[in-house]
Design a protein around this motif. Structure first.
Motif, PDB file in Angstrom:
ATOM      1  N   UNK A 147       0.830  -1.210   0.000  1.00 57.61           N
ATOM      2  CA  UNK A 147       0.000   0.000   0.000  1.00 57.61           C
ATOM      3  C   UNK A 147       0.863   1.257   0.000  1.00 57.61           C
ATOM      4  N   UNK A 148       1.976   1.210   0.732  1.00 54.90           N
ATOM      5  CA  UNK A 148       2.803   2.408   0.864  1.00 54.90           C
ATOM      6  C   UNK A 148       3.394   2.848  -0.469  1.00 54.90           C
ATOM      7  N   UNK A 149       3.523   1.919  -1.431  1.00 48.44           N
ATOM      8  CA  UNK A 149       4.084   2.306  -2.722  1.00 48.44           C
ATOM      9  C   UNK A 149       3.023   2.216  -3.823  1.00 48.44           C
ATOM     10  N   UNK A 150       1.728   2.243  -3.409  1.00 48.10           N
ATOM     11  CA  UNK A 150       0.643   1.988  -4.372  1.00 48.10           C
ATOM     12  C   UNK A 150       0.668   2.968  -5.541  1.00 48.10           C
ATOM     13  N   UNK A 151       1.018   4.235  -5.260  1.00 50.78           N
ATOM     14  CA  UNK A 151       0.944   5.222  -6.330  1.00 50.78           C
ATOM     15  C   UNK A 151       2.146   5.221  -7.254  1.00 50.78           C
ATOM     16  N   UNK A 152       3.173   4.463  -6.904  1.00 51.05           N
ATOM     17  CA  UNK A 152       4.407   4.496  -7.679  1.00 51.05           C
ATOM     18  C   UNK A 152       4.542   3.184  -8.453  1.00 51.05           C
TER      19      UNK A 152
END
Lengths: 115, 114, 524
Positions: free
Chosen positions: C336-341
């Motif tokens: 989730x912490x890197x979901x946008x990348x």
């Protein structure tokens, strides 16, 4: 051939089948060494009894290492940690509710500050 | 302000219930607090469904006007039923605990800890 | 024709079969106990069959949508509703199907085991009925596409679970555990409902897909998010809201504890569903991701360190359940912490999520197995106190073998399944933040240490006089344990097959929010 069984972890891989084959080979070698040993020994003499420097063997129940004695050193060394952590588990229902709502309030603050 | 009143009351009920659960040591009173929270949630649900001037969605000889979407009312009814089941279960637990432990004080009902 | 009808209605059958089973069980039990047992296992087998068919359907044709009360199940948006799906809709994607499969399999193992373990106690009619209802609650939570429906199944889950925890009164101690579990899960459930009300007030819909497609992430949405997230994480037993877990897990009958583990994981599924599908990219994914990671790391570490000094074998295992839940939170939290990348997601985010999700099913199998072995020991010796046990390896050889399998799997020793999922988590989390991966490995070592203690104090040592007449447990219990340990080994030896078949689609379904919305609202 074994590629189908290899777990790909992105940066690495892991092949359980190869591991099991190696393990079996090691087991067979160990078994072979064990079979080289002495097969016969007198079974109904003093040879099968534990030798405790001539002392009488204590009762079975007395020689068993009970769970409470295991990891005594670990908990003793971590005393500072455990003496704080264990009392938190009070068993009082109000405290359980307080922790739950406290975490919720904390997360409210974190999300609110971040947004 | 007036239209927000039900929401304020709902939030107050929830907060009162939560405070009750936190400060009262009697298990029965804690369950009362839980019932207050439930009442607050029910009130919130119903007030969300309120539409000024809307009429009940009963099609037989309905008067002219905008009908209310009855989803939240259905949700409230469901939650009331669930609440009854939960409260009954919890109270019966407290009964058994009182019979076995001789107390319903949360600070004494703590054989499980550590 | 018949077959087609069956295949069309699989999502409804998945709930209808066990629900019918649950309410018919007491009636059949009035007639005969043997018939009731047969009925219960037949129902559980049928549920498993439906779950397998449904999973096959989801994996071959994509997300299955089922609209209750519509002319055809795929008619999600009625023509005269103005574009809103008005009915209750089940949306079973690969993640939901995966959870349903795991739950019904553990349910079957537990059911077989219960024949022997519950045979000496009273109130068996209620026991089997509640057991099936608990399964209904779990399956409903993982299949539904409707927020309010989710709440209802959450409550079924909590009520059936609490009643089962308290079912062996045990001088009131079990009731105390049941009360704590019930109060906390009811409060959590009410806060979930509060959040659902906030969402409904803004978007006028209960369907997850509809809310997701309209999500604006207003301050009210943030309040709803925190309520859903924390309440469901509490139900999943994340530290520091885990206090009910050891109480409830240790006092419930062992068969029920194995199923309670799955019930907690259904809540974990709820957490993932909320953050990925309901909110998706609109939320502050880095912040929420780190909150989940920190909950996970705390759960791992506090869980395992609290387990080491425990004296009650089931309480010890319960703390390990908390600790293992941490791995799942950590893996999926990193995703989730890197979901946008997209680049980081491809490099390690997806693998971390797959590891976390793989750990869910692995944990359900080996932790279920371990609780069943603890139950077997309690069944024969009548105590759970590690200080009183010893030397059982001489008389309970099968139980010992199953215990070894479960203990090595939970400690992440190859070639068992725990190792495969933990390896995926270690390697991907190491790229994200090396410290987290190191903590995860240390926790694994402590887990092994703790289970060495349990193994030594239960099975090793000379045969003790007080347990001289202890025998192996009856066949149904051995079959139940064997079923789970078979899967533990199979998943460990062929991890990539399982990952390809079940896990990758499940992780993909969680990430692909657009696909979920499109499956309900039509092509987006």
């Amino acid at each position: 051939m074994l590629d189908a069984y290899t777990l790909q972890t992105g940066t690495g891989f892991w092949d359980p089948v190869v591991w099991i084959v190696v393990f079996l080979v090691a087991f067979l070698i160990a078994l072979a060494i064990w079979l080289l040993g002495e097969k016969e020994y007198p079974r109904d003499t003093q040879a099968v009894k534990p030798f405790l420097s001539g002392n009488v063997e204590p009762e079975k129940a007395d020689v068993h290492m009970r769970a409470g004695n295991l990891y005594w050193g670990f908990t003793e060394a971590m005393k500072g940690y455990y003496s704080r952590l264990v009392p938190l588990h009070t068993g009082v229902l109000n405290d359980y509710v307080l922790w739950f709502l406290g975490v919720m309030a904390l997360v409210f603050v974190i999300v609110g500050v971040a947004a | 302000m007036f239209f927000n009143l039900p929401f304020i009351v709902a939030a107050l009920l929830v907060i009162l219930g939560i405070i009750t659960m936190l400060i009262k040591r009697n298990l029965i009173k804690m369950i009362m607090g839980l019932a207050l929270v439930e009442a607050g949630v029910n009130l919130l649900l119903v007030s969300i469904g309120y539409r000024a001037g809307g009429i009940a969605p009963i099609f037989t000889s309905a008067p002219d006007g905008v009908m209310v979407m009855p989803t939240v009312q259905a949700m409230t009814l469901t939650n009331i039923v669930i609440g009854i089941a939960t409260t009954a279960l919890l109270l019966s637990f407290v009964m058994v605990i009182y019979r076995m432990y001789g107390t319903a004080n949360a600070e004494k009902v703590r054989k499980l800890r550590g | 024709m018949m077959q087609e009808l069956l295949l069309q209605n699989l999502p409804a059958l998945l709930l209808a079969v066990p629900m019918l089973g649950a309410f018919a069980t007491p009636l059949i039990g009035k007639a005969s106990g043997g018939a009731r047992n047969l009925w219960a296992v037949a129902i559980m087998l049928a549920t498993l069959a439906v779950a397998v068919l449904l999973t096959a359907q989801v994996l071959s044709t994509g997300t299955v949508v089922y609209t209750f009360g519509a002319e055809t199940p795929d008619l999600t948006v009625p023509a005269d509703s103005g574009g809103i799906p008005i009915r209750i809709i089940f949306t079973v994607d690969a993640m939901g199907a995966f959870m349903a499969l795991a739950a019904s399999f553990v349910g079957l193992g537990v059911m077989l085991y219960s024949f022997a373990s519950a045979s000496r106690s009273t109130g068996q009619n209620g026991y089997y009925a509640l057991l099936l209802l608990l399964v209904v609650g779990i399956l409903g939570m993982v299949c539904t596409g409707d927020m309010f429906n989710f709440f209802v199944f959450l409550e079924i889950n909590s009520l059936a679970g609490a009643a089962l925890v308290a079912s062996r009164v045990d001088k009131g101690v079990a009731v105390e555990a049941g009360l704590k579990y019930a109060v906390l899960s009811t409060l959590g459930g009410l806060l979930v409902l509060f959040a659902i009300a906030l969402l409904y007030g803004q978007y006028g819909a209960l369907n997850i897909a509809v809310i997701a497609s309209r999500m604006l992430f207003t301050p009210l949405d943030q309040i709803a998010l925190v309520m859903l997230l924390v309440a469901l994480a509490m139900k999943a037993g994340a530290v520091p809201m885990h206090f009910w877990t050891p109480d409830a897990y240790s006092m419930a009958p062992s068969s029920i504890t194995a199923l309670l583990v799955v019930a907690s994981q259904a809540s974990l599924y709820g957490v993932f569903r909320v953050v990925f599908t309901l909110y998706g990219l609109t939320l502050e994914y880095a912040t929420i991701g780190w909150i989940i990671i920190i909950l996970g790391v705390l759960s791992m570490f506090v869980g395992v360190t609290m387990a080491i000094p425990q004296k009650d074998v089931k309480r010890l295992m319960a703390y390990h359940a908390v600790s293992q839940t941490g791995y799942m939170l950590l893996g999926v939290g990193v995703g989730l912490a890197v979901l946008g990348n997209q680049q980081l997601l491809d490099t390690y985010g997806v693998i971390a999520m797959e590891g976390g999700i793989f750990h869910i099913i692995n944990h359900a199998m080996y932790k279920g197995l371990l609780f069943l072995t603890a139950g077997a020991i309690f069944y024969r010796t009548g105590t759970r106190n590690l200080n009183q046990l010893g030397g059982l390896g001489h008389s309970m050889k099968w139980t010992m073998v199953f215990f070894i399998i479960g203990a090595l799997a939970i400690a992440g020793i190859p070639p068992f399944n725990g190792f495969a999922s933990k390896l995926m988590i270690y390697e991907s989390v190491f790229l994200f933040n090396p410290l987290l991966a190191i903590i995860a490995m240390v926790v694994s070592i402590l887990t092994l240490a703790s289970f060495v203690k349990v193994f030594h104090s239960i099975f090793m040592g000379p045969r003790l006089p007080e347990y001289a007449d202890v025998r192996e447990v009856p066949a149904p219990m051995i079959i139940g344990m064997a079923l789970l340990s078979l899967l533990v080994i199979l998943f460990g030896v062929f991890p990539q097959e399982v990952v390809d078949l079940l896990i990758t689609p499940a992780a993909g379904a969680l990430i692909d929010q657009g696909g979920y919305i499109a499956s309900v609202l039509g092509g987006a």
